[in-house]
Write an enzyme that holds these catalytic residues in place. Structure first.
Site, short mmCIF file in Angstrom:
data_model
loop_
_atom_site.label_atom_id
_atom_site.label_comp_id
_atom_site.label_asym_id
_atom_site.label_seq_id
_atom_site.Cartn_x
_atom_site.Cartn_y
_atom_site.Cartn_z
N ASP A 12 0.87 -1.20 0.00
CA ASP A 12 0.00 0.00 0.00
C ASP A 12 0.89 1.24 0.00
OD1 ASP A 12 -2.50 1.51 0.27
OD2 ASP A 12 -1.86 1.92 2.32
N SER A 13 0.27 2.39 -0.26
CA SER A 13 1.01 3.65 -0.19
C SER A 13 1.46 3.93 1.25
CB SER A 13 0.11 4.80 -0.66
OG SER A 13 -1.02 4.90 0.20
N GLY A 45 -2.86 9.37 -3.56
CA GLY A 45 -4.11 9.73 -4.22
C GLY A 45 -4.20 11.14 -4.75
N CYS A 75 -4.34 -1.33 -2.26
CA CYS A 75 -4.53 0.11 -2.41
C CYS A 75 -5.35 0.35 -3.68
CB CYS A 75 -3.15 0.77 -2.54
SG CYS A 75 -3.18 2.54 -2.82
N ASN A 76 -6.50 0.97 -3.53
CA ASN A 76 -7.35 1.23 -4.70
C ASN A 76 -6.64 2.17 -5.69
OD1 ASN A 76 -10.40 0.29 -3.94
ND2 ASN A 76 -9.24 0.91 -2.14
N THR A 77 -5.93 3.14 -5.14
CA THR A 77 -5.26 4.15 -5.96
C THR A 77 -4.16 3.52 -6.81
OG1 THR A 77 -5.70 5.74 -4.20
CG2 THR A 77 -4.01 6.35 -5.79
N CYS A 185 -11.11 3.34 -0.47
CA CYS A 185 -9.69 3.55 -0.18
C CYS A 185 -9.38 2.68 1.03
CB CYS A 185 -9.45 5.03 0.14
SG CYS A 185 -7.84 5.38 0.86
N1 DGL Z 1 -4.75 3.40 0.49
C1 DGL Z 1 -4.91 4.04 -0.78
C2 DGL Z 1 -6.18 3.57 -1.48
O1 DGL Z 1 -6.70 2.51 -1.20
C3 DGL Z 1 -4.81 5.53 -0.90
C4 DGL Z 1 -4.09 6.37 0.05
C5 DGL Z 1 -3.23 7.44 -0.59
O2 DGL Z 1 -3.75 8.45 -1.11
O3 DGL Z 1 -2.04 7.24 -0.55
O4 DGL Z 1 -6.67 4.23 -2.36
#
Ligand code: DGL
Length: 255
Positions: A12-13, A45, A75-77, A185
Site C-alpha cells: 500500500d502507499s 491519491g 490500495c485502490n489508488t 480507499c
Molecule cells: N490506500 C490508498 C487507497 O486505497 C490511498 C491512500 C493514498 O492516497 O495514498 O486508495
C-alpha cells in the site's frame, strides 16, 4: 525453496493496506506475509497517475526480487494506476488488485443512492468510471474525494474530535440522502467507527474481504497455498519508524 512456502506481498502507499492484511490473515492464517507501506511517499491519491504507476511498479518489483509467490496491491489508488502493467510484467505470478465495492453497495441500495468515498486519483480513473457506468441504471452514484481522511489514518489517528468534525463536515451534504457508502480507499476501514458515527445508520462496503478471497482462490488455482502449520508477518516501510504503526493498527480491534 518450495514456491508454496514463499511469502505473499501486501503493498500500500502506507498504512491503509493493513485493513486488507487483516482480511487475508483471517482467511489464510498459515501463510507468510511481507507487508510493505510506502509511507515516505504517501499520499498517492493526490499525485499524477503516471507518477503513482511508476512508484507502484518500482515497489512491487522490489518485493518480487525478495522472492514472493503473490502480490496484493492493497490500495485502490495504486491498483487503478498500475495493475494492468504489473500483470503484463509478471504473467506467472498472481497480482491481486483492490476495487471499490460498488457492486455489493449498488445491489443493496438498488433504486437509491450510493456515496463513494475514495482518493481523487481513484475517482478520476478508468476502473471507477467503468464501475459507475455498469451500475448507472441501478443506483445514483455520488463521488466524494477525501484526501484528509487518508492523512488521519496514515498518522494513526483513528478517533477523536478533530476526525469527527472533519467527517461530519464532508458528509453533511449527503446525510439523509444516501442508502449505502463505499469505502473506496483501504485507509478508510481503519477509521470505520468514526465514519459510521458520521453517516449514521447507512451500511458501509469495502473491497478488502473480496480481494482477500480472490487472493486465496488464485493461490489455490496455481497450487500455491502453503501447507505450513503457522504463519508470519513482516512489517516493512519506506519511512523509518512506521512499521510500529502498521503493527499497532494490525493488532488493534477494527472499528
Ligand atoms: N490506500 C490508498 C487507497 O486505497 C490511498 C491512500 C493514498 O492516497 O495514498 O486508495
Amino acid at each position: 525453496m518450495d514456491r508454496r512456502q514463499k511469502p505473499i506481498a501486501v503493498f500500500d502507499s502506507g498504512a491503509g493496506g493493513i485493513s486488507v492484511l487483516r482480511e487475508l490473515v483471517r482467511l489464510m492464517p498459515n501463510e507468510s506475509y511481507i507487508y510493505f507501506g510506502d509511507s515516505l511517499n504517501a499520499p498517492y491519491g493526490t499525485r499524477p497517475t503516471d507518477e503513482v504507476r511508476q512508484m507502484t511498479i518500482d515497489n512491487i518489483s522490489k518485493l518480487v526480487d525478495m522472492g514472493i509467490k503473490e502480490a496484493v496491491i492493497a490500495c485502490n489508488t495504486a491498483t487503478s494506476a498500475a495493475v494492468r502493467p504489473l500483470r503484463a510484467m509478471y504473467p506467472d505470478m498472481p497480482v491481486i488488485g483492490l476495487e471499490p465495492a460498488v457492486k455489493p453497495a449498488a445491489e443493496f441500495a438498488a433504486g437509491g443512492r450510493v456515496l463513494v468515498m475514495a482518493t481523487a486519483l481513484t475517482l478520476r480513473e478508468e476502473k471507477l468510471r467503468a464501475l459507475t457506468a455498469k451500475y448507472a441504471d441501478k443506483v445514483q452514484i455520488l463521488l466524494l474525494p477525501c484526501p484528509e481522511l487518508v492523512e488521519f489514518a496514515e498518522n494513526g489517528i483513528t478517533e477523536g474530535d478533530e476526525l469527527d468534525s472533519y467527517l461530519s463536515e464532508i458528509t453533511s451534504p449527503y446525510i439523509g440522502g444516501i442508502d449505502a457508502v463505499v469505502l473506496g480507499c483501504t485507509h478508510f476501514p481503519l477509521v470505520k467507527a468514526a465514519i459510521k458515527k458520521a453517516v449514521g445508520d447507512v451500511p458501509l462496503f469495502d473491497g478488502g474481504e473480496g480481494a482477500a478471497r480472490q487472493a486465496m482462490h488464485r493461490l489455490e488455482k496455481y497450487g500455491l497455498l502453503t501447507d505450513a502449520e503457522e504463519g508470519s508477518i513482516s512489517f516493512l516501510s519506506s519511512l523509518k519508524g512506521k512499521e510500529e504503526l502498521y503493527r499497532k493498527l494490525f493488532y488493534s480491534e477494527p472499528g
